[in-house]
Design an enzyme around this catalytic site. Structure first.
Site, mmCIF file in Angstrom:
data_model
loop_
_atom_site.group_PDB
_atom_site.id
_atom_site.type_symbol
_atom_site.label_atom_id
_atom_site.label_comp_id
_atom_site.label_asym_id
_atom_site.label_seq_id
_atom_site.Cartn_x
_atom_site.Cartn_y
_atom_site.Cartn_z
ATOM 1 N N ALA A 96 2.410 5.877 -14.021
ATOM 2 C CA ALA A 96 3.051 4.696 -14.791
ATOM 3 C C ALA A 96 3.263 3.543 -13.665
ATOM 4 C CB ALA A 96 4.462 5.093 -15.123
ATOM 5 N N SER A 97 3.609 4.162 -12.454
ATOM 6 C CA SER A 97 3.911 3.238 -11.445
ATOM 7 C C SER A 97 2.532 2.377 -10.943
ATOM 8 C CB SER A 97 4.320 3.947 -10.022
ATOM 9 O OG SER A 97 3.347 4.724 -9.652
ATOM 10 N N LYS A 98 1.387 3.095 -11.050
ATOM 11 C CA LYS A 98 0.063 2.357 -10.747
ATOM 12 C C LYS A 98 -0.160 1.555 -11.785
ATOM 13 C CE LYS A 98 -0.129 4.009 -6.828
ATOM 14 N NZ LYS A 98 -0.049 3.128 -5.559
ATOM 15 N N TYR B 96 3.659 8.823 -11.391
ATOM 16 C CA TYR B 96 2.614 8.032 -10.300
ATOM 17 C C TYR B 96 1.705 7.139 -11.278
ATOM 18 C CZ TYR B 96 -1.249 7.662 -6.932
ATOM 19 O OH TYR B 96 -1.889 7.131 -6.072
ATOM 20 N N SER C 112 -4.153 2.302 -8.498
ATOM 21 C CA SER C 112 -4.960 3.679 -8.324
ATOM 22 C C SER C 112 -5.966 3.713 -9.770
ATOM 23 C CB SER C 112 -4.149 4.854 -8.370
ATOM 24 O OG SER C 112 -4.635 6.157 -8.661
ATOM 25 N N ASN D 67 0.807 -1.403 -0.093
ATOM 26 C CA ASN D 67 -0.047 -0.080 0.023
ATOM 27 C C ASN D 67 0.767 1.360 0.031
ATOM 28 O OD1 ASN D 67 -2.438 1.802 0.716
ATOM 29 N ND2 ASN D 67 -0.896 1.834 2.504
HETATM 30 N N1 LIG Z 1 -5.470 9.130 -1.097
HETATM 31 C C1 LIG Z 1 -5.993 8.713 -2.580
HETATM 32 O O1 LIG Z 1 -6.782 9.382 -3.069
HETATM 33 C C2 LIG Z 1 -5.549 7.590 -3.388
HETATM 34 C C3 LIG Z 1 -6.154 7.149 -4.515
HETATM 35 C C4 LIG Z 1 -5.606 6.073 -5.141
HETATM 36 C C5 LIG Z 1 -4.757 5.339 -4.765
HETATM 37 N N2 LIG Z 1 -4.099 5.696 -3.457
HETATM 38 C C6 LIG Z 1 -2.927 4.894 -3.063
HETATM 39 O O2 LIG Z 1 -3.248 4.262 -1.989
HETATM 40 C C7 LIG Z 1 -1.887 4.104 -1.165
HETATM 41 C C8 LIG Z 1 -2.133 4.792 0.289
HETATM 42 O O3 LIG Z 1 -2.473 6.098 0.114
HETATM 43 P P1 LIG Z 1 -2.795 7.180 1.141
HETATM 44 O O4 LIG Z 1 -3.835 8.249 0.446
HETATM 45 O O5 LIG Z 1 -3.366 6.496 2.301
HETATM 46 O O6 LIG Z 1 -1.556 7.812 1.407
HETATM 47 P P2 LIG Z 1 -0.828 8.638 2.634
HETATM 48 O O7 LIG Z 1 -1.754 8.881 3.693
HETATM 49 O O8 LIG Z 1 0.035 9.869 2.096
HETATM 50 O O9 LIG Z 1 0.076 7.581 3.256
HETATM 51 C C9 LIG Z 1 1.264 7.126 2.597
HETATM 52 C C10 LIG Z 1 1.875 5.892 3.292
HETATM 53 O O10 LIG Z 1 2.995 5.657 2.824
HETATM 54 C C11 LIG Z 1 4.177 5.635 3.193
HETATM 55 N N3 LIG Z 1 5.283 5.704 2.647
HETATM 56 C C12 LIG Z 1 5.631 6.830 1.912
HETATM 57 N N4 LIG Z 1 6.938 6.711 1.194
HETATM 58 C C13 LIG Z 1 7.576 5.613 2.186
HETATM 59 C C14 LIG Z 1 8.993 5.032 2.162
HETATM 60 N N5 LIG Z 1 9.743 5.632 1.239
HETATM 61 N N6 LIG Z 1 9.064 4.007 2.834
HETATM 62 C C15 LIG Z 1 8.078 3.607 3.499
HETATM 63 N N7 LIG Z 1 7.057 4.071 3.602
HETATM 64 C C16 LIG Z 1 6.395 5.110 2.892
HETATM 65 C C17 LIG Z 1 3.911 6.532 4.221
HETATM 66 O O11 LIG Z 1 4.768 6.465 5.540
HETATM 67 P P3 LIG Z 1 5.610 7.762 6.301
HETATM 68 O O12 LIG Z 1 4.269 8.149 7.188
HETATM 69 O O13 LIG Z 1 6.638 7.187 6.893
HETATM 70 O O14 LIG Z 1 5.736 8.661 5.146
HETATM 71 C C18 LIG Z 1 2.554 6.190 4.660
HETATM 72 O O15 LIG Z 1 2.294 5.517 5.666
HETATM 73 C C19 LIG Z 1 -0.907 4.670 -1.877
HETATM 74 O O16 LIG Z 1 -0.308 3.667 -2.542
HETATM 75 C C20 LIG Z 1 -1.661 5.643 -3.141
HETATM 76 O O17 LIG Z 1 -0.814 5.846 -4.269
HETATM 77 C C21 LIG Z 1 -4.343 6.891 -2.767
#
Ligand SMILES: NC(=O)c1ccc[n+]([C@@H]2O[C@H](COP(=O)([O-])OP(=O)(O)OC[C@H]3O[C@@H](n4cnc5c(N)ncnc54)[C@H](OP(=O)(O)O)[C@@H]3O)[C@@H](O)[C@H]2O)c1
Length: 247
Positions: free
Chosen positions: A154-156, A152, A137, A85
């Site tokens: 591309a990664s997804k 982003y 995503s 995640n």
């Molecule tokens: N929110 C959206 O609208 C949305 C939509 C589609 C997909 N997503 C995907 O859902 C997933 C979770 O998103 P979210 O919205 O919950 O994001 P978020 O609240 O920003 O949380 C991101 C998490 O990833 C961790 N992380 C980031 N860089 C890291 C690294 N270098 N090493 C270890 N951990 C790392 C962060 O840890 P730290 O606290 O240590 O930084 C945090 O726990 C992501 O993959 C995102 O792309 C989100």
């Protein structure tokens, strides 16, 4: 959708979707290891939950990722579920404005990070016929005008392809691999797009169901895909997006 006796690793479990997934997994009987980079945030998250344990690691560092998997199995004796995640969303810029360094930084977390966790987890998931849920995503499914976060996307999109590859490759071990594709979810990641009431209204209306998602909306789908209730589902690309990707 119970997970009694199951041991799970959730990357990016300190906040947002990962934290909510840890909460719903523990409520349903799993022992959960949450991992992320920021130690204080991670400990604060685990202190709020029962049967949830923090192991900090930077997902871009192979040796730290390996340690999370090894320590989990050492402490709990097995690994049944991996939720890939953790992710970052870069500043929105057009492709010609970003440096190669910025491009690589995003892929190193969102794509190479998932590769690292999966690589080290597979030998243990083979023993338990475990399961993987990738968090991709809608941005991996389609293009959005004005949403210039190409690395982003591309990664997804790559994670969607890997879900299919891994599910096919490891089906012989009865490992199921599935993927959720969220639309816009209210977390730290999307704060820059939801600054004003007008932003919020626009985003809500942009989703056919009339609202953006909550972390819980996504966590419930991850729970389904991680549980035996989806026992015949593998290689699925599951939109959890209020209908966004249908447009
Ligand atoms: N929110 C959206 O609208 C949305 C939509 C589609 C997909 N997503 C995907 O859902 C997933 C979770 O998103 P979210 O919205 O919950 O994001 P978020 O609240 O920003 O949380 C991101 C998490 O990833 C961790 N992380 C980031 N860089 C890291 C690294 N270098 N090493 C270890 N951990 C790392 C962060 O840890 P730290 O606290 O240590 O930084 C945090 O726990 C992501 O993959 C995102 O792309 C989100």
């Amino acid at each position: 959708m119970r997970l009694d006796g199951k041991v799970a690793i959730i990357t990016g479990g300190s906040r947002g979707i990962g934290f909510e997934t840890a909460k719903i997994f523990s409520k349903n009987g799993a022992t959960v290891v949450i991992t992320s980079k920021n130690v204080d945030q991670l400990e604060n998250a685990s202190n709020q939950l029962t049967d949830v344990f923090p192991i900090s690691a930077d997902i871009t560092k192979e040796e730290e990722v390996e340690k999370v998997v090894e320590k989990t199995v050492e402490k709990f004796g097995r690994l049944d579920i991996l939720v890939n995640n953790a992710g970052v969303l870069p500043k929105i810029k057009q492709l010609h404005e970003i440096s190669e360094l910025e491009w690589n930084e995003v892929l190193n977390v969102n794509l190479n990070g998932q590769f690292r966790f999966t690589k080290f987890s597979i030998p243990y998931l083979q023993k338990t016929s475990g399961t993987i849920v990738n968090v991709s995503s809608d941005a991996g499914l389609k293009a959005y005008e004005g949403f210039n976060a190409d690395a982003y996307s591309a990664s997804k999109a790559a994670l969607i392809a890997l879900t299919k590859c891994w599910s096919l490759e490891y089906a012989k071990n009865k490992i199921r691999v599935n993927c959720v594709c969220p639309g816009v979810v209210d977390t730290d990641m999307t704060k820059p797009f939801l600054k004003t009431g007008k932003d919020r209204e626009f985003m809500d209306n942009d989703h056919p169901i009339g609202r953006i998602g909550t972390p819980e909306d996504v966590a419930k789908s991850i729970l389904f895909l991680a549980s035996e209730d989806s026992s015949w589902t593998t290689g699925a690309i599951f939109a959890v997006d209020g209908g966004q990707s249908t447009k």
